[in-house]
Design a protein around this motif. Sequence first.
Motif, PDB file in Angstrom:
ATOM      1  N   LYS A 117      15.034  -2.736  -0.597  1.00 15.59           N
ATOM      2  CA  LYS A 117      16.113  -1.776  -0.381  1.00 15.59           C
ATOM      3  C   LYS A 117      15.602  -0.520   0.342  1.00 15.59           C
ATOM      4  N   LYS A 118      14.472   0.006  -0.126  1.00 10.42           N
ATOM      5  CA  LYS A 118      13.929   1.244   0.435  1.00 10.42           C
ATOM      6  C   LYS A 118      13.446   1.066   1.879  1.00 10.42           C
ATOM      7  N   THR A 119      12.842  -0.071   2.174  1.00 10.31           N
ATOM      8  CA  THR A 119      12.218  -0.261   3.489  1.00 10.31           C
ATOM      9  C   THR A 119      13.123  -0.984   4.489  1.00 10.31           C
ATOM     10  N   ARG A 120      14.174  -1.625   3.973  1.00 13.32           N
ATOM     11  CA  ARG A 120      15.056  -2.468   4.794  1.00 13.32           C
ATOM     12  C   ARG A 120      14.268  -3.566   5.528  1.00 13.32           C
ATOM     13  N   ARG A 121      13.241  -4.066   4.859  1.00 13.47           N
ATOM     14  CA  ARG A 121      12.405  -5.155   5.376  1.00 13.47           C
ATOM     15  C   ARG A 121      12.131  -6.144   4.242  1.00 13.47           C
ATOM     16  N   ASP A 122      11.759  -7.363   4.624  1.00 12.93           N
ATOM     17  CA  ASP A 122      11.396  -8.369   3.621  1.00 12.93           C
ATOM     18  C   ASP A 122       9.963  -8.136   3.155  1.00 12.93           C
ATOM     19  N   PRO A 123       9.770  -7.920   1.849  1.00 12.58           N
ATOM     20  CA  PRO A 123       8.399  -7.729   1.355  1.00 12.58           C
ATOM     21  C   PRO A 123       7.600  -9.039   1.387  1.00 12.58           C
ATOM     22  N   GLN A 124       6.419  -8.969   1.964  1.00 16.76           N
ATOM     23  CA  GLN A 124       5.441 -10.061   1.931  1.00 16.76           C
ATOM     24  C   GLN A 124       4.460  -9.653   0.843  1.00 16.76           C
ATOM     25  N   ILE A 125       4.425 -10.401  -0.256  1.00 20.58           N
ATOM     26  CA  ILE A 125       3.716  -9.975  -1.459  1.00 20.58           C
ATOM     27  C   ILE A 125       2.281 -10.499  -1.514  1.00 20.58           C
ATOM     28  N   PHE A 126       1.381  -9.610  -1.902  1.00 21.05           N
ATOM     29  CA  PHE A 126      -0.016  -9.938  -2.145  1.00 21.05           C
ATOM     30  C   PHE A 126      -0.396  -9.370  -3.509  1.00 21.05           C
ATOM     31  N   ILE A 127      -1.366  -9.996  -4.139  1.00 24.77           N
ATOM     32  CA  ILE A 127      -1.888  -9.457  -5.397  1.00 24.77           C
ATOM     33  C   ILE A 127      -3.177  -8.709  -5.068  1.00 24.77           C
ATOM     34  N   SER A 128      -3.398  -7.595  -5.764  1.00 24.07           N
ATOM     35  CA  SER A 128      -4.611  -6.827  -5.528  1.00 24.07           C
ATOM     36  C   SER A 128      -5.047  -6.136  -6.823  1.00 24.07           C
ATOM     37  N   ARG A 129      -6.274  -5.636  -6.806  1.00 17.97           N
ATOM     38  CA  ARG A 129      -6.822  -4.930  -7.963  1.00 17.97           C
ATOM     39  C   ARG A 129      -6.141  -3.578  -8.123  1.00 17.97           C
ATOM     40  N   ILE A 130      -5.905  -3.176  -9.358  1.00 18.69           N
ATOM     41  CA  ILE A 130      -5.283  -1.875  -9.637  1.00 18.69           C
ATOM     42  C   ILE A 130      -6.100  -0.751  -9.002  1.00 18.69           C
ATOM     43  N   SER A 131      -7.413  -0.793  -9.151  1.00 20.81           N
ATOM     44  CA  SER A 131      -8.263   0.277  -8.610  1.00 20.81           C
ATOM     45  C   SER A 131      -8.107   0.379  -7.091  1.00 20.81           C
ATOM     46  N   GLU A 132      -7.989  -0.760  -6.410  1.00 20.06           N
ATOM     47  CA  GLU A 132      -7.846  -0.739  -4.951  1.00 20.06           C
ATOM     48  C   GLU A 132      -6.456  -0.256  -4.538  1.00 20.06           C
ATOM     49  N   ILE A 133      -5.449  -0.596  -5.317  1.00 20.18           N
ATOM     50  CA  ILE A 133      -4.096  -0.105  -5.031  1.00 20.18           C
ATOM     51  C   ILE A 133      -4.073   1.414  -5.170  1.00 20.18           C
ATOM     52  N   LEU A 134      -4.663   1.933  -6.244  1.00 15.08           N
ATOM     53  CA  LEU A 134      -4.705   3.384  -6.450  1.00 15.08           C
ATOM     54  C   LEU A 134      -5.493   4.084  -5.343  1.00 15.08           C
ATOM     55  N   ASN A 135      -6.602   3.494  -4.918  1.00 16.36           N
ATOM     56  CA  ASN A 135      -7.375   4.066  -3.809  1.00 16.36           C
ATOM     57  C   ASN A 135      -6.554   4.080  -2.521  1.00 16.36           C
ATOM     58  N   ALA A 136      -5.804   3.015  -2.271  1.00 11.74           N
ATOM     59  CA  ALA A 136      -4.970   2.943  -1.061  1.00 11.74           C
ATOM     60  C   ALA A 136      -3.866   3.998  -1.108  1.00 11.74           C
ATOM     61  N   ILE A 137      -3.261   4.176  -2.284  1.00 13.50           N
ATOM     62  CA  ILE A 137      -2.218   5.201  -2.435  1.00 13.50           C
ATOM     63  C   ILE A 137      -2.819   6.578  -2.152  1.00 13.50           C
ATOM     64  N   PHE A 138      -3.988   6.847  -2.713  1.00 10.44           N
ATOM     65  CA  PHE A 138      -4.642   8.141  -2.501  1.00 10.44           C
ATOM     66  C   PHE A 138      -4.912   8.348  -1.005  1.00 10.44           C
ATOM     67  N   TYR A 139      -5.467   7.338  -0.361  1.00 15.06           N
ATOM     68  CA  TYR A 139      -5.792   7.422   1.052  1.00 15.06           C
ATOM     69  C   TYR A 139      -4.534   7.677   1.898  1.00 15.06           C
ATOM     70  N   LEU A 140      -3.479   6.888   1.663  1.00 17.03           N
ATOM     71  CA  LEU A 140      -2.266   6.983   2.495  1.00 17.03           C
ATOM     72  C   LEU A 140      -1.493   8.278   2.274  1.00 17.03           C
ATOM     73  N   TYR A 141      -1.454   8.751   1.040  1.00 17.08           N
ATOM     74  CA  TYR A 141      -0.570   9.871   0.733  1.00 17.08           C
ATOM     75  C   TYR A 141      -1.275  11.218   0.576  1.00 17.08           C
ATOM     76  N   HIS A 142      -2.588  11.200   0.369  1.00 21.55           N
ATOM     77  CA  HIS A 142      -3.266  12.473   0.117  1.00 21.55           C
ATOM     78  C   HIS A 142      -4.329  12.778   1.160  1.00 21.55           C
TER      79      HIS A 142
END
Length: 145
Positions: A117-142
């Motif tokens: 809904k937010k992106t108006r695109r079809d999500p292509q799903i991957f599984i990843s480690r929580i620590s890597e997801i948090l690092n990616a969020i930090f990198y992209l947003y901060h």
Amino acid sequence: KEKTRKKLGEILIGGLIKPAQLSEALEHQSRQGGLIGQILIDKGFIDEDDLGSALGKQFRIPYIPLSRYSLNPETAELLEADFCNQNLAVAFDVDAKRVFLAMSNPLDQEVIQEVKKKTRRDPQIFISRISEILNAIFYLYHEKK
């Protein structure tokens, strides 16, 4: 007809752990509760990459080691940092029709529908480690600001 999903322990015994290690972890789980994958990590029988890869096989969802992937900075505009942190999910790439989403719980249909809904695109799903997801969020947003 639907095939029954292999249990995580069965996948891991296929090369990563010994049956005795699985028995020890299951015994621990029956006494103290918890997720079998986390128990196996805590006991030092597997690492987070092993778990991510095995969960990917179990759920037939590809595992992505985000730390080895070049993150697309444009994805930061698609979802809010709070949404990503709250749901342990991050968009790491995008094209005209799809958003590539790394999640710690790739079975969470509510999050997947919200991303769609937010992106108006079809999500292509991957599984990843929580620590890597948090690092990616930090990198992209901060870090990118």
